[in-house]
Write an enzyme that holds these catalytic residues in place. Structure first.
Site, short mmCIF file in Angstrom:
data_model
loop_
_atom_site.label_atom_id
_atom_site.label_comp_id
_atom_site.label_asym_id
_atom_site.label_seq_id
_atom_site.Cartn_x
_atom_site.Cartn_y
_atom_site.Cartn_z
N SER A 1 22.79 -2.36 13.74
CA SER A 1 22.19 -3.45 13.25
C SER A 1 21.93 -4.65 14.35
O SER A 1 21.70 -5.85 13.77
CB SER A 1 22.64 -4.03 11.89
OG SER A 1 23.83 -4.09 11.94
N GLU B 1 26.67 0.20 1.09
CA GLU B 1 26.27 1.71 0.89
C GLU B 1 27.13 2.58 0.08
O GLU B 1 26.53 3.15 -0.85
CB GLU B 1 26.33 2.34 2.27
CG GLU B 1 25.88 3.86 2.20
CD GLU B 1 25.85 4.74 3.57
OE1 GLU B 1 25.76 4.05 4.55
OE2 GLU B 1 26.10 5.86 3.59
N CYS C 1 17.36 3.41 4.05
CA CYS C 1 17.47 4.26 5.15
C CYS C 1 17.36 5.44 4.38
O CYS C 1 18.13 6.13 3.66
CB CYS C 1 18.68 4.17 6.02
SG CYS C 1 18.42 5.41 7.45
N HIS D 1 31.86 -1.47 0.48
CA HIS D 1 30.74 -1.52 1.33
C HIS D 1 29.23 -1.36 0.47
O HIS D 1 29.51 -0.25 -0.29
CB HIS D 1 30.80 -0.40 2.38
CG HIS D 1 29.75 -0.58 3.63
ND1 HIS D 1 28.43 0.04 3.27
CD2 HIS D 1 29.84 -1.10 4.61
CE1 HIS D 1 27.72 -0.38 4.32
NE2 HIS D 1 28.68 -0.92 5.23
N ASN E 1 29.28 -0.10 11.30
CA ASN E 1 29.26 0.91 12.46
C ASN E 1 29.70 0.08 13.65
O ASN E 1 30.43 0.70 14.67
CB ASN E 1 27.80 1.60 12.60
CG ASN E 1 26.80 0.86 12.84
OD1 ASN E 1 26.74 -0.01 13.93
ND2 ASN E 1 25.96 0.76 11.79
N HIS F 1 23.21 -5.51 8.22
CA HIS F 1 24.23 -6.49 8.51
C HIS F 1 24.33 -7.18 9.73
O HIS F 1 24.96 -6.80 10.87
CB HIS F 1 25.69 -5.67 8.36
CG HIS F 1 25.90 -5.47 6.71
ND1 HIS F 1 26.68 -4.32 6.36
CD2 HIS F 1 25.53 -5.97 5.72
CE1 HIS F 1 26.62 -4.52 5.20
NE2 HIS F 1 26.00 -5.25 4.72
N CYS G 1 25.38 9.68 10.13
CA CYS G 1 24.02 9.69 10.67
C CYS G 1 23.96 9.91 12.08
O CYS G 1 24.92 9.46 12.85
CB CYS G 1 23.18 8.68 10.08
SG CYS G 1 23.70 7.10 11.02
N CYS H 1 18.74 1.31 15.01
CA CYS H 1 18.61 2.66 14.88
C CYS H 1 17.18 2.52 14.19
O CYS H 1 16.70 1.52 13.64
CB CYS H 1 19.67 3.18 13.77
SG CYS H 1 19.72 2.39 12.35
#
Ligand code: SF4
Length: 328
Positions: free
Chosen positions: A277, A141, A111, A139, A235, A56, A205, A27
């Site tokens: 990723s 994030e 990001c 996680h 993801n 990751h 996202c 992405c």
């Protein structure tokens, strides 16, 4: 690898069709993060430290380390005065404070879509709202987002335990960017049942949404889905779950070495996708090992989104071999 190829020749004998999801793979946030590490090395020389895996994926991390990056988990592991890149997942304010104390030069590869969640959290806290974050405990994030201000985490894997607030309390709901669109909607339904006036931000996202949508399209036509990417990629795991939710068998693998050719017995249509990723080289290696009769593209196609480099890296000349914005 050799074994896989041999088995592939025996098993598939070019009888399989591969359905390839699009969009898949890198992405805009991952392209930006990798570019920041590579350009930081160009500008400052080696080593450049990276706090947490830049993204990751072990292949991407190994590639940055081959060029001179050193990945660490804590800011305290970075030597005084060194250059450090903070990973794409975002970091809590305490990491920036620690970096300042250690006199580090920080390049922020968070990001922009994660930064947006951080900014929302701070804004709603200033406005006096109670914040609920839907995300996965532990996680990276979520560690970064929960560090921004006081908030309650709901991890739908642990059950949805909606917190009790005063009746007149205003509530804002934020989400991790890489969650399952479907599971998150279910969690938000439960929250809004209790707080009908809650302000709900959909922070999942574009890349996560688009890849899950393409994975759904895949799952409707294939008998097996291979998600290419790392076990610790949020993801990638969500893509596997999307396929499984259609009753389609799915495996998450880094590359062809992790394939078991017995998966393909009696299968004519294999779907392939990859997380945000995952480098495209990993997908290509799996397709080569399968050696399909046809490769059929499925989904809405490539995205056209890019994010801007930080100002301090914009003028850095790239050496030959430094890639930026490659379709991956
Ligand atoms: S998956 Fe989404 S939030 Fe994460 S780096 Fe990519 S664009 Fe940003």
């Amino acid at each position: 690898m050799t074994t896989v190829r041999k088995k592939s020749e025996e098993t598939a004998a070019r009888t399989l069709d591969v359905y390839l999801a699009s969009p898949r793979g890198f992405c805009a946030g991952v392209v930006l993060a990798v570019d920041i590490v590579e350009l930081a090395i160009e500008k400052y020389g080696t080593p450049v430290y990276v706090k947490h895996q830049i993204v990751h994926n072990p292949i991407v991390v190994a590639e940055t380390e081959r060029k001179g990056a050193i990945t660490v988990e804590q800011v305290s592991e970075v030597p005084e005065g060194a250059v450090v890149v903070f990973s794409a997942h975002g970091s809590p304010p305490s990491d920036y404070e620690e970096a300042k104390r250690r006199n580090l030069t920080v390049l922020d590869a968070t990001c922009p879509l994660v930064t947006r969640v951080h900014n929302e959290a701070k804004k709603y806290a200033r406005e006096g709202k109670k914040i609920i974050l839907v995300g996965h405990r532990g996680h990276q994030e979520v560690i970064g987002s929960t560090g921004q201000t006081d908030m309650t985490l709901i991890d739908e894997r642990e059950g949805i335990d909606v917190p009790e607030f005063e009746d007149d309390q205003e509530v804002a709901v934020l989400t991790q960017t890489t969650l399952s669109v479907r599971d998150t909607a279910a969690a938000i339904d439960e929250i809004t049942e209790k707080y009908p006036n809650a302000l709900v931000r959909n922070d999942i996202c574009y890349a996560t949404t688009n890849r899950q949508q393409a994975a759904s399209q895949l799952a409707e036509v294939v008998e097996l889905v291979l998600v290419i990417g790392a076990q610790n990629s949020s993801n990638c795991n969500r893509l596997k779950e999307v396929a499984e939710s259609y009753g389609v068998k799915s495996h998450l693998i880094n590359g062809p070495d992790e394939m078991d050719m017995s998966w393909f017995e009696g299968v004519n249509r294999v779907g392939i996708t990859s997380g945000a990723s995952t480098p495209e080289s990993s997908v290509a290696a799996v397709i080569e090992a399968i050696d399909p009769k046809n490769v059929i593209h499925i989904g809405q196609g490539d995205e056209n989104i890019t994010f801007r480099l930080p100002a301090e890296l914009k003028s850095v000349e790239k050496s030959p071999g430094v890639r930026t914005g490659v379709r991956r």
